[in-house]
Design an enzyme around this catalytic site. Structure first.
Site, mmCIF file in Angstrom:
data_model
loop_
_atom_site.group_PDB
_atom_site.id
_atom_site.type_symbol
_atom_site.label_atom_id
_atom_site.label_comp_id
_atom_site.label_asym_id
_atom_site.label_seq_id
_atom_site.Cartn_x
_atom_site.Cartn_y
_atom_site.Cartn_z
ATOM 1 N N ARG A 249 0.854 -1.190 0.000
ATOM 2 C CA ARG A 249 0.000 0.000 0.000
ATOM 3 C C ARG A 249 0.887 1.236 0.000
ATOM 4 O O ARG A 249 2.028 1.184 0.469
ATOM 5 C CB ARG A 249 -0.931 -0.012 1.214
ATOM 6 C CG ARG A 249 -1.906 -1.203 1.218
ATOM 7 C CD ARG A 249 -2.767 -1.215 2.469
ATOM 8 N NE ARG A 249 -3.707 -2.346 2.443
ATOM 9 C CZ ARG A 249 -3.446 -3.551 2.923
ATOM 10 N NH1 ARG A 249 -2.251 -3.796 3.471
ATOM 11 N NH2 ARG A 249 -4.340 -4.513 2.867
ATOM 12 N N LYS A 276 -2.249 -2.353 7.526
ATOM 13 C CA LYS A 276 -3.671 -2.044 7.643
ATOM 14 C C LYS A 276 -4.397 -3.084 8.481
ATOM 15 O O LYS A 276 -5.265 -2.740 9.290
ATOM 16 C CB LYS A 276 -4.294 -1.967 6.243
ATOM 17 C CG LYS A 276 -5.781 -1.644 6.244
ATOM 18 C CD LYS A 276 -6.320 -1.564 4.835
ATOM 19 C CE LYS A 276 -7.822 -1.253 4.830
ATOM 20 N NZ LYS A 276 -8.360 -1.180 3.457
ATOM 21 N N HIS A 338 -2.091 2.836 -5.265
ATOM 22 C CA HIS A 338 -2.807 1.675 -4.726
ATOM 23 C C HIS A 338 -3.261 0.752 -5.851
ATOM 24 O O HIS A 338 -3.382 -0.465 -5.670
ATOM 25 C CB HIS A 338 -4.012 2.138 -3.905
ATOM 26 C CG HIS A 338 -4.525 1.122 -2.945
ATOM 27 N ND1 HIS A 338 -5.216 0.004 -3.333
ATOM 28 C CD2 HIS A 338 -4.436 1.047 -1.594
ATOM 29 C CE1 HIS A 338 -5.555 -0.705 -2.276
ATOM 30 N NE2 HIS A 338 -5.081 -0.099 -1.211
ATOM 31 N N ARG A 341 -1.643 -2.668 -6.883
ATOM 32 C CA ARG A 341 -2.068 -3.908 -6.217
ATOM 33 C C ARG A 341 -3.176 -4.585 -7.022
ATOM 34 O O ARG A 341 -3.197 -5.805 -7.182
ATOM 35 C CB ARG A 341 -2.557 -3.589 -4.801
ATOM 36 C CG ARG A 341 -1.451 -3.124 -3.869
ATOM 37 C CD ARG A 341 -1.990 -2.458 -2.610
ATOM 38 N NE ARG A 341 -2.946 -3.280 -1.885
ATOM 39 C CZ ARG A 341 -2.626 -4.239 -1.032
ATOM 40 N NH1 ARG A 341 -1.348 -4.537 -0.812
ATOM 41 N NH2 ARG A 341 -3.562 -4.913 -0.387
ATOM 42 N N HIS A 364 -4.055 -9.453 2.487
ATOM 43 C CA HIS A 364 -5.494 -9.357 2.691
ATOM 44 C C HIS A 364 -5.926 -10.266 3.827
ATOM 45 O O HIS A 364 -5.376 -11.340 4.009
ATOM 46 C CB HIS A 364 -6.253 -9.781 1.422
ATOM 47 C CG HIS A 364 -6.296 -8.715 0.381
ATOM 48 N ND1 HIS A 364 -6.627 -8.961 -0.926
ATOM 49 C CD2 HIS A 364 -6.045 -7.379 0.445
ATOM 50 C CE1 HIS A 364 -6.570 -7.838 -1.618
ATOM 51 N NE2 HIS A 364 -6.230 -6.869 -0.807
ATOM 52 N N TYR A 374 -3.275 -16.916 10.153
ATOM 53 C CA TYR A 374 -2.249 -16.183 9.402
ATOM 54 C C TYR A 374 -0.860 -16.505 9.930
ATOM 55 O O TYR A 374 -0.584 -16.391 11.111
ATOM 56 C CB TYR A 374 -2.510 -14.677 9.519
ATOM 57 C CG TYR A 374 -1.578 -13.851 8.669
ATOM 58 C CD1 TYR A 374 -0.434 -13.299 9.213
ATOM 59 C CD2 TYR A 374 -1.838 -13.656 7.318
ATOM 60 C CE1 TYR A 374 0.430 -12.549 8.439
ATOM 61 C CE2 TYR A 374 -0.976 -12.904 6.531
ATOM 62 C CZ TYR A 374 0.149 -12.353 7.112
ATOM 63 O OH TYR A 374 0.997 -11.610 6.335
#
Length: 411
Positions: A249, A276, A338, A341, A364, A374
């Site tokens: 980002r 984020k 952005h 991406r 994501h 994750y």
């Protein structure tokens, strides 16, 4: 005998204090050094007192007599002129002290930001600084905070609206109000002028726009070659070249730190507080990406940041610098920082790469129970292969070659 101006002008020092009476209590005193001043003798509560009315020739004889009469009138009303003079001096000093303590909006912002940034994550602190310093301070930064009106704040926000920055108005308005409330709480100002700005109807409603991105090889050929011709500062130029290769980002890329880069192992590792989704993120670096980062070492190697601001070695470039560069190159409304991406996600999915690799590389979050667990290094081997293939693919497009789809998903 009353004094005359000629007599006063010709009077010389004789090494002693001289007193020349004008009458009715007014006299001229000449000091040993020759300084001349008017003084007035008066009586309050049966006691004699003297007050200096002013120095000659700054104060003329006629003006001294007028001042003498004013003091006489005050004494008749029971006012002690020395106390009155002392009070006036104290009030003037208080006014001057208040003036010295007054803050401009820039000074208030720096104080407020310094007070709060320890409790903010890096991205939020940077966002606050960027929005205020870019949009508000150039208009109102030099104004004293106790003089700023709601109309002046509206004027600054309207300038943003005229530039098509309606999506940022609400945030700048919120940050500004918080800044003033901080000032009110510390007694630095008495009101928050943003408080009286109407919540709605005063600014145009903004329509949500897609993040522009290119996916056709012919368009990407033009874009990638145009980026190579960018003539702005070296940090922005290199960040522009790196952006298509790393899927970060804009804020993550602009604020990239040398401590996050491991060139020996070809990795970028960004801690959770800069992401984020608040999860640590690992980016495998292709050969091309490594070379671009290495090219910044002679320029910013002594700084904390890879893409150091051209204005300060202690700050990175603004996250909007990359978008500004794309606009300068003629790709405004076609490609955003952005949007790189989206370009990568679209083409890699079309070419059959493992969807999990792509989503992990984009950092994501996933609602899928399998993907929901994750691991920052998950699929690292596959993603490393994919990132090198992607950079080679971009190089092929830039060279104008007949690029073959790079379906090497391993699935």
């Amino acid at each position: 005998m009353a004094l005359t101006d000629t007599q006063i002008r010709k009077a010389k020092s004789n090494g002693k204090v001289q007193k020349l009476n004008d009458g009715d209590g007014l006299r001229l005193e000449i000091s040993k050094a020759g300084t001349k001043s008017f003084k007035y003798r008066y009586q309050v509560n049966g006691k004699d007192s003297n007050i200096t009315l002013g120095a000659y020739p700054a104060l003329s004889l006629a003006e001294a007599r007028i001042k003498r009469d004013e003091v006489k009138a005050a004494v008749r009303q029971g006012i002690n002129p020395i106390q009155q003079k002392q009070q006036a001096k104290a009030e003037q000093q208080a006014i001057e002290q208040t003036q010295q303590n007054r803050l401009t909006l820039t000074q208030l912002f720096e104080q407020w930001h310094d007070h709060n940034e320890g409790g903010w994550n890096y991205k939020y602190a940077t966002d606050v600084r960027n929005r205020i310093t870019i949009h508000l301070l150039p208009v109102l930064g030099d104004q004293f905070i106790d003089e700023i009106t709601p109309q002046q704040v509206i004027f600054a926000l309207k300038q943003m609206e005229a530039k098509g920055l309606g999506d940022s108005i609400r945030k700048v308005q919120q940050y500004t109000s918080r800044m003033f409330r901080y000032g009110v709480g510390l007694g630095l100002c008495s009101v928050d002028p943003v408080r009286d700005i109407p919540a709605g109807d005063i600014f145009k409603k903004q329509t949500k726009q897609n993040l522009h991105h290119l996916t056709k090889p012919a368009d990407l050929y033009q874009l990638l070659n145009a980026i190579d011709t960018y003539l702005g500062d070296i940090s922005t130029a290199t960040a522009l070249k790196l952006a298509p290769h790393v899927f970060l980002r804009p804020a993550e890329l602009a604020g990239l730190r040398w401590s996050e880069v491991d060139l020996n192992n070809g990795l970028i590792t960004i801690e959770a507080n800069r992401m984020k989704m608040k999860r640590p993120h690992v980016v495998p670096l292709s050969r091309q990406a490594k070379e671009l980062i290495q090219s910044m070492q002679p320029i910013s190697g002594s700084s904390e940041y890879v893409f150091v601001s051209p204005r300060s070695q202690v700050r990175p470039i603004n996250e909007q610098s990359i978008n500004a560069g794309l606009k300068r190159l003629g790709f405004g409304g076609k490609q955003t920082a952005h949007g790189f991406r989206h370009t990568a996600s679209t083409l890699l999915n079309e070419q059959g790469f493992n969807r999990d690799w792509i989503e992990m590389q984009l950092a994501h979050a996933s609602g899928d129970s399998v993907r929901g667990t994750y691991n920052k290094a998950e699929y690292l081997s596959g993603r490393t292969t994919m990132m090198q293939a992607w950079s080679d693919y971009l190089d092929g497009i830039k060279a104008g070659a007949d690029v073959v789809p790079i379906n090497r998903s391993g699935a």
